[in-house]
Scaffold this active site. Sequence first.
Site, PDB file in Angstrom:
ATOM      1  N   TYR A   1       0.633  -1.294   0.054  1.00 37.29           N
ATOM      2  CA  TYR A   1      -0.100   0.051   0.094  1.00 37.29           C
ATOM      3  C   TYR A   1       0.867   1.261  -0.183  1.00 37.29           C
ATOM      4  CZ  TYR A   1      -3.327   3.444   1.746  1.00 37.29           C
ATOM      5  OH  TYR A   1      -4.277   4.587   1.660  1.00 37.29           O
TER       6      TYR A   1
ATOM      7  N   ASP B   1       9.452   3.192   0.053  1.00 36.72           N
ATOM      8  CA  ASP B   1       8.122   3.485   0.873  1.00 36.72           C
ATOM      9  C   ASP B   1       8.544   3.179   2.472  1.00 36.72           C
ATOM     10  OD1 ASP B   1       6.029   4.401   2.104  1.00 36.72           O
ATOM     11  OD2 ASP B   1       4.559   3.558   0.841  1.00 36.72           O
TER      12      ASP B   1
ATOM     13  N   LYS C   1       3.851   8.720   9.160  1.00 34.09           N
ATOM     14  CA  LYS C   1       3.864   8.155  10.554  1.00 34.09           C
ATOM     15  C   LYS C   1       4.555   8.686  11.740  1.00 34.09           C
ATOM     16  CE  LYS C   1       0.736   4.610   8.513  1.00 34.09           C
ATOM     17  NZ  LYS C   1       0.818   3.942   7.268  1.00 34.09           N
TER      18      LYS C   1
HETATM   19  C1  LIG Z   1       0.185   4.466   5.980  1.00 34.90           C
HETATM   20  C2  LIG Z   1       0.907   4.208   4.646  1.00 34.90           C
HETATM   21  C3  LIG Z   1       0.776   5.209   3.470  1.00 34.90           C
HETATM   22  C4  LIG Z   1      -0.018   6.153   3.682  1.00 34.90           C
HETATM   23  O1  LIG Z   1       0.394   7.211   4.441  1.00 34.90           O
HETATM   24  P1  LIG Z   1      -0.996   8.025   4.770  1.00 34.90           P
HETATM   25  O2  LIG Z   1      -0.395   9.250   6.035  1.00 34.90           O
HETATM   26  O3  LIG Z   1      -2.118   7.301   5.548  1.00 34.90           O
HETATM   27  O4  LIG Z   1      -1.434   8.962   3.458  1.00 34.90           O
HETATM   28  C5  LIG Z   1       1.877   4.907   2.454  1.00 34.90           C
HETATM   29  N1  LIG Z   1       2.527   3.925   2.558  1.00 34.90           N
HETATM   30  C6  LIG Z   1       2.780   3.076   3.376  1.00 34.90           C
HETATM   31  C7  LIG Z   1       3.772   1.837   3.384  1.00 34.90           C
HETATM   32  C8  LIG Z   1       1.921   3.369   4.530  1.00 34.90           C
HETATM   33  O5  LIG Z   1       2.033   2.268   5.594  1.00 34.90           O
END
Ligand SMILES: *Cc1c(COP(=O)(O)O)cnc(C)c1O
Length: 428
Positions: free
Chosen positions: A145, A239, A267
């Site tokens: 994701y 990511d 995060k």
């Molecule tokens: C949470 C997450 C996102 C998205 O971040 P948001 O702040 O919710 O838009 C993207 N990539 C990874 C790996 C994530 O865990």
Amino acid sequence: MMNNKKSQELYNKGLKHLVGAVNSPVRAFKSVGGNPLFMERAHGSKIYDVDGNEYIDLVLSYGPMILGHGNNKVIEAVQKQVCTGFTFGASTENEIILAEMVCNVFPGMDKVRFVNSGTEAIMSAIRLARAFTNKNHIIKFAGCYHGHSDALLVAAGSGLVTYSLPGSAGVPADAVKNTLIAEYNNIDSVKKHLTECNDIAAVFIEPIAGNMGVVLPTDAFIKELRKITKEAGILLVVDEVMTGFRSKFGGAQELLGIEADITCLGKVVGGGFPVGAYGARNEIMNMVSPLGDVYQAGTLSGNPVAMAAGIATLTELKAQNPYDKFNRQAEQLEKALLDAANENGIGLTVNHFGSMFNPFFSNKKITNFAEAQECNTEQFTKFFWGMIENGIYIPPSQFEAWFLCSVISDEEMERLIKGINNAMKLVG
Ligand SMILES: *Cc1c(COP(=O)(O)O)cnc(C)c1O
């Protein structure tokens, strides 16, 4: 049975003007049945719902609250900044301080741009990668994701991994036609795209996948991925929105022995406030506006209060250095989960990286999305409600990582292990 009368009332009330009474679908408890709990307050490792039920929090807002809730240093920094000014639409020193902290610990990151969410960081990275390479296609892995921007919202569930199908209504086929899907831990599935397409700008990957449950890359896979993308002049976008600051002070890249071309963060870096970031070497970042032609902007980007929370969180995290403790506690919980499953004749696998881990209700090893999809979600649902009844808040989905914060005590570890034992008895 626990009392959740007030949560029920708020849920019913919330349905009128909020979509499904939530502002993010993962909060809706859809896959475990029942209605969402409404939270009122949190302190340390505990969170309390509106009916006064206390839980040890293993959701931690899906990752950011790595120090636990209400860390004094973070509160102090935020309060101070709130009194000084919320937002100026102009530069502040805090942005420079956080940028330096981040660039110092991510390999190959000379410059960084702060945005407001992980989604925004990733969608900006797509634009930047396309501009830098002058190519259009991107590769993502099934089950990873990267936020909810159109180009990466491709489901490609089991059996469909080779087709680019939009994972949401409202995403035009055109928006994902340049998105190619590969299988996690399967380097041949990447090589195939590289052979068939000479218009690939970037490969996007979660270095440790956390959004199909926790799935680790094999050493050979991740190293080979770095090698073939480099040879082909394709950018590797790592990511680290979830993995950043998770298993060491820095990211997963160093532990895995790879270096990203572009790193995305979110995060933890915002310490519970809305912050995302993308960064890279100068050659790449200098293409971003105002130095270059890649336009990307934000009214609240680098918000002073969010920067203050991020600085205080990272400073405290570095001082606490809780990473050995994370590993030890995660291993203890892993063992407790496996022992409890064993005692009750339940097939279970646990994957773990630093302070993120989760059980899969499956006999098999889980190395990719297709395997994760085969888990017994009915067993997970029973286990989930068992954990809630035992005062442990875990994500309401088989396919989410659980998180540890740095203030979990030995006594709380005992409560967690006891809760796991009780909940597993209900799975059967
Ligand atoms: C949470 C997450 C996102 C998205 O971040 P948001 O702040 O919710 O838009 C993207 N990539 C990874 C790996 C994530 O865990």
